[in-house]
Design a protein around this motif. Structure first.
Motif, PDB file in Angstrom:
ATOM      1  N   PHE A  86       0.835  -0.998   0.177  1.00 35.52           N
ATOM      2  CA  PHE A  86       0.066   0.056   0.176  1.00 35.52           C
ATOM      3  C   PHE A  86       0.757   1.219  -0.025  1.00 35.52           C
ATOM      4  O   PHE A  86       1.896   1.386   0.735  1.00 35.52           O
ATOM      5  CB  PHE A  86      -0.744   0.043   1.272  1.00 35.52           C
ATOM      6  N   ILE A  97      -0.399   4.959   0.247  1.00 33.63           N
ATOM      7  CA  ILE A  97      -1.494   5.708   0.351  1.00 33.63           C
ATOM      8  C   ILE A  97      -1.152   7.372   0.354  1.00 33.63           C
ATOM      9  O   ILE A  97      -0.602   8.065   1.056  1.00 33.63           O
ATOM     10  CB  ILE A  97      -2.288   5.412   1.763  1.00 33.63           C
ATOM     11  N   LYS A  98      -1.556   7.708  -0.999  1.00 31.47           N
ATOM     12  CA  LYS A  98      -0.998   9.185  -1.129  1.00 31.47           C
ATOM     13  C   LYS A  98      -2.286  10.195  -0.945  1.00 31.47           C
ATOM     14  O   LYS A  98      -3.458   9.620  -0.541  1.00 31.47           O
ATOM     15  CB  LYS A  98      -0.632   9.367  -2.623  1.00 31.47           C
ATOM     16  N   ASN A 149      -4.493  11.537  -2.673  1.00 31.54           N
ATOM     17  CA  ASN A 149      -6.106  11.415  -3.489  1.00 31.54           C
ATOM     18  C   ASN A 149      -6.583  10.204  -2.771  1.00 31.54           C
ATOM     19  O   ASN A 149      -7.841  10.360  -2.595  1.00 31.54           O
ATOM     20  CB  ASN A 149      -5.792  11.101  -4.916  1.00 31.54           C
ATOM     21  N   HIS A 150      -5.793   9.135  -2.485  1.00 29.96           N
ATOM     22  CA  HIS A 150      -6.497   8.117  -1.764  1.00 29.96           C
ATOM     23  C   HIS A 150      -7.066   8.509  -0.121  1.00 29.96           C
ATOM     24  O   HIS A 150      -7.971   8.343   0.279  1.00 29.96           O
ATOM     25  CB  HIS A 150      -5.375   6.990  -1.337  1.00 29.96           C
ATOM     26  N   CYS A 155     -10.927   8.615   0.742  1.00 29.16           N
ATOM     27  CA  CYS A 155     -11.223   7.737   1.967  1.00 29.16           C
ATOM     28  C   CYS A 155     -11.599   8.671   3.268  1.00 29.16           C
ATOM     29  O   CYS A 155     -12.210   7.966   4.089  1.00 29.16           O
ATOM     30  CB  CYS A 155      -9.982   6.987   2.467  1.00 29.16           C
ATOM     31  N   ALA A 165      -8.135   5.505   5.815  1.00 29.88           N
ATOM     32  CA  ALA A 165      -7.527   4.827   4.719  1.00 29.88           C
ATOM     33  C   ALA A 165      -6.787   3.768   5.135  1.00 29.88           C
ATOM     34  O   ALA A 165      -6.649   2.548   4.551  1.00 29.88           O
ATOM     35  CB  ALA A 165      -6.513   5.763   4.062  1.00 29.88           C
TER      36      ALA A 165
END
Length: 284
Positions: free
Chosen positions: A170, A172-173, A175-176, A180, A186
């Motif tokens: 994963f 998680i940037k 936009n994620h 979320c 997230a």
């Protein structure tokens, strides 16, 4: 160094076969009409030399091109992947059917010069952090259809591989996080989706860093943090989690960051700003 040395060797081998096959289909099409100017049974010897200094990489791709064209061609190497090569060094000698040598030439050189260029650039970054307890990582910013080949080349050059793709870790940037509803949400969802996978979270501010440090993550990516902010982040983390510096990273920016000693520095330039090494094949 060889493909068999890599932890993802089987996947890399499959990738090699597919990319070479596609490259030859793209180049040869219905047939090499220029090669037909040469008698069908003529044989020759050819050598590949380098016109500039660098790190050799891509032997097995080069060999596979010639193997798929004519498995009877004989290749004798003077250098290994990972070797430093100097201008006018002979890298390999090829003997066999002249038509086959000339048909394979361009595709084979394309792989060898591009991967050698990648390894050469990676080596510059590896040398920039030499003596520091920092690992330089590649990214997914690779040339289309050459992902694993370039990741192999960055490793040959002395750097390490980040995730191979979207499936093995994963990341998680921003936009994620936005989609979320926050970092905590997230990360929680990631634990549900694939509890066995490593989790990395990108942060852009100290406030986001504080939130990320409260989550069960393996790595926190510091996006475009300058040296002062990076030092503050390292102090705040207190070795609780690994920290990765990222964002428009080049040799000058690494110079500013490395003395703060993040665990990792990720560099998109390793694979997206590659200049092919200047190689030449000549019939002799």
């Amino acid at each position: 160094m060889f493909i068999s040395d890599m932890p993802y060797a089987k996947t890399l081998r499959d990738h090699l076969l597919r990319t070479v096959r596609f490259s030859l289909e793209e180049d040869i099409g219905t047939g090499d009409i220029t090669a037909k100017l040469i008698p069908e049974d003529q044989t020759a010897s050819a050598t590949v030399i380098t016109r500039e200094k660098g790190i050799l990489c891509g032997r097995e791709w080069f060999e596979e091109v010639f193997r798929q064209i004519d498995p009877t061609l004989e290749l004798t190497w003077a250098k290994q992947d990972g070797d430093t090569i100097e201008p006018n060094d002979t890298l390999v000698t090829i003997k066999g059917n002249t038509r086959a040598i000339l048909t394979a030439e361009r595709c084979a050189l394309n792989f060898l010069q591009t991967l050698s260029g990648t390894a050469t650039l990676a080596n510059q970054y590896a040398m920039a952090v030499n003596g520091k307890d920092i690992v330089v990582l590649d990214t997914r910013k690779t040339l289309p259809c050459l992902r694993l080949a370039q990741k192999y080349a960055t490793y040959v050059g002395g750097c390490q591989n980040h995730r191979l793709g979207l499936y093995d870790m994963f990341l998680i940037k921003e936009n994620h996080i936005a989609a979320c509803g926050g970092i905590a949400q997230a990360v929680s969802k990631a634990q549900e989706v694939a509890p066995d996978k490593r989790i990395e979270v990108e942060v852009e501010t100290i406030e986001q860093l504080k939130e990320a440090l409260e989550q069960p993550v393996d790595v926190i990516m510091l996006d475009n943090f300058d040296a002062e902010l990076t030092a503050k982040a390292i102090e705040m983390s207190n070795q609780k989690v690994k920290l990765e510096s990222s964002g428009n990273m080049d040799l000058n920016k690494i110079d500013d960051i490395i003395n703060t000693l993040p665990d990792f520095v990720s560099v998109g330039n390793l694979t997206k700003h590659v200049t092919a090494l200047d190689l030449s094949l000549r019939l002799g």
